[in-house]
Design an enzyme around this catalytic site. Sequence first.
Site, PDB file in Angstrom:
ATOM      1  N   GLU A 110      -0.882 -14.533  14.870  1.00 41.75           N
ATOM      2  CA  GLU A 110      -1.922 -14.093  15.788  1.00 41.75           C
ATOM      3  C   GLU A 110      -2.894 -15.190  16.149  1.00 41.75           C
ATOM      4  O   GLU A 110      -3.552 -15.136  17.179  1.00 41.75           O
ATOM      5  CB  GLU A 110      -2.679 -12.903  15.199  1.00 41.75           C
TER       6      GLU A 110
ATOM      7  N   SER B 116       0.831  -1.207   0.000  1.00 37.61           N
ATOM      8  CA  SER B 116       0.000   0.000   0.000  1.00 37.61           C
ATOM      9  C   SER B 116       0.862   1.253   0.000  1.00 37.61           C
ATOM     10  O   SER B 116       1.951   1.276   0.564  1.00 37.61           O
ATOM     11  CB  SER B 116      -0.919   0.007   1.212  1.00 37.61           C
TER      12      SER B 116
ATOM     13  N   GLU C 203      -2.801  -0.190  -3.753  1.00 34.85           N
ATOM     14  CA  GLU C 203      -3.967  -0.537  -2.919  1.00 34.85           C
ATOM     15  C   GLU C 203      -4.880   0.648  -2.594  1.00 34.85           C
ATOM     16  O   GLU C 203      -5.519   0.676  -1.539  1.00 34.85           O
ATOM     17  CB  GLU C 203      -3.526  -1.232  -1.610  1.00 34.85           C
TER      18      GLU C 203
ATOM     19  N   ARG D 259      -5.244   3.292  16.397  1.00 30.70           N
ATOM     20  CA  ARG D 259      -5.663   2.522  15.232  1.00 30.70           C
ATOM     21  C   ARG D 259      -6.745   1.520  15.609  1.00 30.70           C
ATOM     22  O   ARG D 259      -6.560   0.674  16.480  1.00 30.70           O
ATOM     23  CB  ARG D 259      -4.473   1.814  14.604  1.00 30.70           C
TER      24      ARG D 259
ATOM     25  N   HIS E 208       5.808   2.587  11.053  1.00 28.23           N
ATOM     26  CA  HIS E 208       4.788   3.017  12.016  1.00 28.23           C
ATOM     27  C   HIS E 208       5.019   4.426  12.526  1.00 28.23           C
ATOM     28  O   HIS E 208       4.235   4.949  13.304  1.00 28.23           O
ATOM     29  CB  HIS E 208       4.721   2.052  13.192  1.00 28.23           C
TER      30      HIS E 208
HETATM   31  N1  GLN Z   1      -0.125  -5.395   1.519  1.00 27.15           N
HETATM   32  C1  GLN Z   1      -0.522  -4.804   2.744  1.00 27.15           C
HETATM   33  C2  GLN Z   1      -0.162  -3.332   2.766  1.00 27.15           C
HETATM   34  O1  GLN Z   1       0.842  -2.989   2.258  1.00 27.15           O
HETATM   35  C3  GLN Z   1       0.123  -5.490   3.914  1.00 27.15           C
HETATM   36  C4  GLN Z   1      -0.286  -4.865   5.213  1.00 27.15           C
HETATM   37  C5  GLN Z   1       0.111  -5.655   6.439  1.00 27.15           C
HETATM   38  O2  GLN Z   1       1.006  -6.424   6.449  1.00 27.15           O
HETATM   39  N2  GLN Z   1      -0.544  -5.454   7.515  1.00 27.15           N
HETATM   40  O3  GLN Z   1      -0.873  -2.513   3.293  1.00 27.15           O
END
Ligand code: GLN
Length: 762
Positions: free
Chosen positions: A609, A437, A488, A519, A698
């Site tokens: 997870e 993304s 994306e 978030r 992040h």
């Molecule tokens: N392809 C997703 C992005 O780039 C992967 C996101 C993720 O790993 N949480 O947003």
Amino acid sequence: MMKSSNLGYPRIGADREWKKALEAFWAGKLQEEELRSQLQELRLNHLKKQQEKGIDYIPVNDFSYYDHILDTAAMFGIVPKRFSYDGGVVPLSLYYGIARGTKDATASEMTKWFNTNYHYIVPELDGAVPVLTENKPLIAYREAKEKLGIEGKPVIVGPLTFLKLSKGYSRTETDAWLNRLLPLYVQILQELASEGVQWVQIDEPILTSKLSVEDLNRLKTIYETFASAVPTLNIMLQTYFESVEQYKEITQLPVQGLGLDFVHGLSGNLASLQSLGFPENKVLGAGVIDGRGIWKASLRAKQELLKKLTSYVKPEQIIIQSSCSLLHVPVTVSYETKLGSELKDALAFADEKLDEIVLLTKVARGDVADVTAELEENERAYQTFQLSDKRKREDIQQAIASFADQKFERHLPFAERHQAQQKKWQLPIFPTTTIGSFPQTAEVRKARQLWRKNEWSNEQYAEFIRKEIDIWIKLQEEIGLDVLVHGEFERTDMVEFFGEKLEGFAFTQNGWVQSYGSRCVKPPIIYGDVAFLKEMTVEETKYAQSLTERPVKGMLTGPITIMNWSFVREDIPREQIAYQLAYALRQEVEALESAGIGMIQVDEPAVREGLPLKAEDQAEYLAWAVKAFRLATCTVQDTTQIHTHMCYCEFHDMIHSIDAMDADVISIETSRSHGELIHSFEVNTYTKGIGLGVYDIHSPRVPDVAEMTAMIERALQVLDPKLFWINPDCGLKTRGQKETVASLRNMVEATQLARSNSALNV
Ligand code: GLN
Ligand code: ZN
């Protein structure tokens, strides 16, 4: 008389007021005082709601400005060395600095809260001199009492759990650390006791894992210390997410109450009760209402369960409560106006769960007369949904059954595929790429809104998306990346996007839960059999590929991640849900390949997870998770390169499973765990393509070339340079365009340096 209790209430607010306030403050649009008063209002509303519903033990100090583990560390003045801190109450700017990074110091690591999708900030003990900077539980208790007359139950993370979740100390220092922390805990508890507090809830979810003899001794020391320091205070030693491992030792601790999870730890905890009984001098916190799932409970079944419990524990010794904090479920079903009534009636979010707890308590007390109608309605709604034929797809069930014995193998083993792929793609050494993304700017979000509100036609929206793709394909080429992505832009969320296009999913309007910091995520609901309906990603990917000579990676979310980030049905095993998803995704993988897309990334950031907390259950989960990934990806040609991506995890214990997924290239987050992952490759070899994230996405901070070079060099000490890729930690959708471009430029520069220094570069 039986009492009702709650373990924690969602912070975010029914309208996500919490998130909005935090973000406004970070953006400088809200002053600290305004933030504090807005959050107080929210907090008091939540307490009032619980009071009005009739919960007997209302938790206080479960609220947070970001994360409750960070709160605990800050309360003890535990601040990482790289931040300048000179004692006293941790100021809000520093508190958020630890969580999010500042321009001078990187953020603390964040990691999963047990097996949930909540992430906490990992305390760094190294160099800290703990003191009690403020008694947060006491402040919260006073507030509830003064403002609302609530006799709150302060919630505190227990010392053992706190230590186990912290880093920055060696095992041999554990007791020294415990000795530093214990007096502070005692001080908190003494101040609570002299304030007149009746019950405190001390959360020790770590007790669901198997403790060493040393840890059991520590546990004893902790609770004996508390018992002698605050003999008048009632301590509810609270566990959740699984059954406790060492039941016998735990029930012998000198506490007044023990909270057990009778949803996610049902069989284990029941077995313990059956074989060892329950101490007569303790209260049982019976976690019978699922604090993590979204489904309405069958109160008839819960009554049966409570009946079972009363054969081991006297009714007056039982407190009916949620299985864990309600932090993990959305606030209320009442905002949902678009779900079909069958489904809506089958749901229970935080508020409805509180109602269930209260109702169940009334029934258990024998106040049945006035609740009979409610009970009947509960059973009717529950059964209607169980029997609904909207949930069944015979053809899908048959297809999955027919896969039972298949191995799902690629035609060629990796080494041979790799050669064929090298020949076809001719990538330079250390190929660069991103995770998928690109920034979802205000403009992108606005466009989607307009389209969702039907103010924009499909074509208008598609045109807008194409323009974004144009811009970013150009930018990527100009920055000099080797493998491109379309960005994306058409997706809000990597799971929701697919769920909306598959059968078997439903979406709430407001079912948000906190994932980390501000978030929030709105997990889809998988309520029925999953089926592929139509191509989901082909159009945008194909368009992006038409603009460039360089390869564009197709981008899909993997079956396990879709499952783990959704709320799922409970009437079939998770394994079956995973295969249904994988089967649907396989059809998309094949569609992309036929459309000429030769690299396809199937993201599985959430594999870990779903890992069961109990070691004995993990192998089975990993086996079917791997199988699902392979089911989705195994049918492609040898030259088609399958990528995958994972984030925020400790992988050392599952490297073999990652290997068994048999992806040609994997990208993994590393920069936030400061090289710990790299260490795991020193002890395990990995022999497929791999990119270790070289910068933390992040934080808005732009890392410089030297910093990334250091990460690359460190990684190359343990990984085969011929298989090494260079990429950021994760997707860039939460970042701004300017910092993204600047960071990627630095990343490419660092790559060029690495290439020119590499012996392989001929
Ligand atoms: N392809 C997703 C992005 O780039 C992967 C996101 C993720 O790993 N949480 O947003
Ligand atoms: Zn990621």
